[in-house]
Write an enzyme that holds these catalytic residues in place. Structure first.
Site, PDB file in Angstrom:
ATOM      1  N   GLU A  93     -35.473 -13.084  29.565  1.00  0.00           N
ATOM      2  CA  GLU A  93     -35.185 -13.061  31.005  1.00  0.00           C
ATOM      3  C   GLU A  93     -34.969 -11.660  31.539  1.00  0.00           C
ATOM      4  O   GLU A  93     -34.498 -10.785  30.825  1.00  0.00           O
ATOM      5  CB  GLU A  93     -33.887 -13.846  31.256  1.00  0.00           C
ATOM      6  N   CYS A 113     -29.567 -13.610  20.529  1.00  0.00           N
ATOM      7  CA  CYS A 113     -28.534 -12.646  20.141  1.00  0.00           C
ATOM      8  C   CYS A 113     -27.752 -13.175  18.949  1.00  0.00           C
ATOM      9  O   CYS A 113     -27.528 -14.369  18.815  1.00  0.00           O
ATOM     10  CB  CYS A 113     -27.596 -12.415  21.332  1.00  0.00           C
ATOM     11  N   GLY A 160     -29.524 -10.235  24.370  1.00  0.00           N
ATOM     12  CA  GLY A 160     -29.592  -9.380  23.188  1.00  0.00           C
ATOM     13  C   GLY A 160     -28.566  -8.268  23.165  1.00  0.00           C
ATOM     14  O   GLY A 160     -27.930  -7.966  24.176  1.00  0.00           O
ATOM     15  N   GLU A 161     -28.403  -7.671  21.997  1.00  0.00           N
ATOM     16  CA  GLU A 161     -27.502  -6.540  21.816  1.00  0.00           C
ATOM     17  C   GLU A 161     -28.384  -5.298  21.597  1.00  0.00           C
ATOM     18  O   GLU A 161     -28.993  -5.149  20.524  1.00  0.00           O
ATOM     19  CB  GLU A 161     -26.573  -6.808  20.619  1.00  0.00           C
ATOM     20  N   HIS A 216     -13.491  -7.015  27.417  1.00  0.00           N
ATOM     21  CA  HIS A 216     -13.045  -8.396  27.680  1.00  0.00           C
ATOM     22  C   HIS A 216     -11.659  -8.749  27.151  1.00  0.00           C
ATOM     23  O   HIS A 216     -11.132  -9.826  27.471  1.00  0.00           O
ATOM     24  CB  HIS A 216     -14.071  -9.424  27.163  1.00  0.00           C
ATOM     25  N   ASN A 290     -19.215 -15.915  34.507  1.00  0.00           N
ATOM     26  CA  ASN A 290     -20.201 -16.924  34.858  1.00  0.00           C
ATOM     27  C   ASN A 290     -19.948 -18.135  33.995  1.00  0.00           C
ATOM     28  O   ASN A 290     -20.017 -18.037  32.774  1.00  0.00           O
ATOM     29  CB  ASN A 290     -21.599 -16.415  34.487  1.00  0.00           C
ATOM     30  N   CYS A 331     -26.929 -15.183  32.153  1.00  0.00           N
ATOM     31  CA  CYS A 331     -27.990 -14.651  31.299  1.00  0.00           C
ATOM     32  C   CYS A 331     -28.157 -15.472  30.028  1.00  0.00           C
ATOM     33  O   CYS A 331     -27.199 -15.779  29.338  1.00  0.00           O
ATOM     34  CB  CYS A 331     -27.683 -13.216  30.958  1.00  0.00           C
TER      35      CYS A 331
HETATM   36  N1  SAH Z   1     -24.994  -7.452  24.162  1.00  0.00           N
HETATM   37  C1  SAH Z   1     -24.655  -6.538  25.210  1.00  0.00           C
HETATM   38  C2  SAH Z   1     -25.435  -6.703  26.483  1.00  0.00           C
HETATM   39  C3  SAH Z   1     -25.726  -8.069  26.998  1.00  0.00           C
HETATM   40  S1  SAH Z   1     -24.480  -8.972  27.833  1.00  0.00           S
HETATM   41  C4  SAH Z   1     -23.164  -6.577  25.472  1.00  0.00           C
HETATM   42  O1  SAH Z   1     -22.483  -7.374  24.871  1.00  0.00           O
HETATM   43  O2  SAH Z   1     -22.688  -5.759  26.226  1.00  0.00           O
HETATM   44  C5  SAH Z   1     -24.107  -8.124  29.317  1.00  0.00           C
HETATM   45  C6  SAH Z   1     -22.666  -8.326  29.769  1.00  0.00           C
HETATM   46  O3  SAH Z   1     -22.431  -9.653  30.252  1.00  0.00           O
HETATM   47  C7  SAH Z   1     -21.668  -8.099  28.660  1.00  0.00           C
HETATM   48  O4  SAH Z   1     -20.550  -7.408  29.164  1.00  0.00           O
HETATM   49  C8  SAH Z   1     -21.294  -9.511  28.288  1.00  0.00           C
HETATM   50  O5  SAH Z   1     -20.096  -9.575  27.600  1.00  0.00           O
HETATM   51  C9  SAH Z   1     -21.266 -10.171  29.651  1.00  0.00           C
HETATM   52  N2  SAH Z   1     -21.331 -11.624  29.650  1.00  0.00           N
HETATM   53  C10 SAH Z   1     -21.909 -12.438  28.756  1.00  0.00           C
HETATM   54  N3  SAH Z   1     -21.748 -13.721  29.106  1.00  0.00           N
HETATM   55  C11 SAH Z   1     -21.080 -13.715  30.259  1.00  0.00           C
HETATM   56  C12 SAH Z   1     -20.621 -14.713  31.132  1.00  0.00           C
HETATM   57  N4  SAH Z   1     -20.821 -16.010  30.871  1.00  0.00           N
HETATM   58  N5  SAH Z   1     -19.959 -14.328  32.247  1.00  0.00           N
HETATM   59  C13 SAH Z   1     -19.757 -13.035  32.521  1.00  0.00           C
HETATM   60  N6  SAH Z   1     -20.170 -12.033  31.734  1.00  0.00           N
HETATM   61  C14 SAH Z   1     -20.814 -12.368  30.615  1.00  0.00           C
END
Ligand code: SAH
Length: 342
Positions: A93, A113, A160-161, A216, A290, A331
């Site tokens: 996506e 991921c 993804g990471e 977080h 989200n 996402c």
């Molecule tokens: N793997 C990387 C990048 C992808 S996620 C990382 O962890 O940073 C991008 C951001 O969205 C990250 O900060 C992740 O923790 C956050 N994220 C993932 N799921 C989420 C959700 N359901 N609601 C809000 N933020 C979320």
């Protein structure tokens, strides 16, 4: 012989391959421009090359590009969410968002991921493979082509990471920086859940990108409960790597903090965050979480209160605007739905 993915080659690599075919060096420049500025999808379109040479290119290389499988357009704020199909049938996506100064594109770096963050949808359908540089570039090229909008900034925050696909991501950044539009890496942010060893590696490269760190939670106990990666690299190791990144690059870190009702949104959690980050030259990005269907985490109702508490303690904190609320799909959700519907 397997054909080479030509869009994944850096300029230097392309030059090497072209001269190995017995062609002059300057041909590589022409081809690179067709690929990254004109963004053609067929060698036959490279009209300043001889028909014979184009045929040879076709025998040795292929031009990777993604196909739009789904496009969701928000009626509220022009956000567009794409589900892109890859050559092997997998999908990823990208999300195009409109900000005051520019359009920003959020792209994926892996198919799925492995990191297992408890609140994240990307992890639910599992991990299949890394994305190639061409597949990251093509998310930008196809989105610009389809939307007719120019992408001014890029965030590696999709599925993804990115630091778990380090070599391909770095190659992608190099191509992006030297490609047609020479998009400055100053307008690019890479978000990581905290792969400490790779943060040190990234700092060494001094690419000028912004590092976003998904925090977080500000204690090891709370963070390990929602982010398994914290058991491998704890907060003290992560903070040390962040300090090193800032010292090496001069770029302040942006910390992401998704607020979850009853998990990390109380005053005590805010105070823990203040004591972890107080005095650092950094920015805190507060994200109303989200909600993901499969998970029972709920959106915090005290986002503004939390922000004010940080601000009162001198931390630089903003709340991320929610975009595309009507096409919300956090996402990873589109890909997961697609897989479930098979
Ligand atoms: N793997 C990387 C990048 C992808 S996620 C990382 O962890 O940073 C991008 C951001 O969205 C990250 O900060 C992740 O923790 C956050 N994220 C993932 N799921 C989420 C959700 N359901 N609601 C809000 N933020 C979320």
């Amino acid at each position: 012989m397997d054909k080479t993915d030509i869009l994944s080659l850096t300029f230097e690599e392309l030059e090497e391959k072209i001269t190995a075919l017995g062609e002059k060096k300057f041909r590589a420049k022409q081809i690179y421009e067709w690929l990254h500025t004109q963004r053609v999808k067929e060698f036959s379109e490279m009209t300043n090359l001889s028909a014979q040479f184009r045929e040879r290119l076709n025998e040795n290389f292929y031009i990777n590009s993604l196909k739009i499988k789904k496009r969701l357009v928000s009626n509220i704020d022009n956000t567009v969410k794409y589900l892109y199909g890859l050559r092997d049938g997998e999908s990823v996506e990208s999300v195009l968002m409109e900000y005051k100064h520019a359009n920003s594109l959020c792209i994926s770096t892996q198919v799925g991921c492995k990191m297992g963050c408890r609140f994240c949808a990307s992890t639910i359908a599992g991990w299949s493979r890394n994305l190639e540089p061409s597949e990251m570039l093509s998310q930008i090229y196809e989105t610009e082509r389809d939307s007719g909008r120019h992408v001014g900034s890029i965030v590696l925050m999709g599925i993804g990471e990115p630091l778990d696909n380090f070599d391909n991501v770095v190659k992608f950044l190099k191509i992006l920086n030297s490609g047609g539009e020479g998009l400055s890496l100053r307008h690019l942010s890479l978000s990581t859940c905290g792969l400490v060893d790779r943060i040190y590696d990234l700092a060494q490269l001094k690419l000028g990108i912004t590092l976003s760190v998904s925090l977080h939670a500000a204690t090891d106990e709370k963070r390990s409960a929602i982010m398994p990666v914290n058991r491998q690299y704890d907060l003290s190791q992560l903070m040390k790597a962040c300090d090193d990144y800032f010292a090496a690059t001069g770029r302040r870190i942006s910390f992401e903090y998704s607020l979850i009702e009853g998990v990390n949104d109380d005053d005590k959690s805010a105070d823990e965050l203040i004591s972890l980050l107080g005095g650092k030259n950094c920015h805190v990005n507060l994200i109303p979480i989200n909600e993901v269907k499969e998970r029972d985490f709920r959106k915090s109702r005290s986002v503004e209160h939390f922000r004010k508490r940080l601000e009162a303690a001198g931390l630089n904190a903003t709340v991320r605007r929610t975009l595309g609320a009507d096409i919300s799909a956090a996402c990873g959700q589109l890909r997961r739905e697609e897989k479930a519907n098979g």
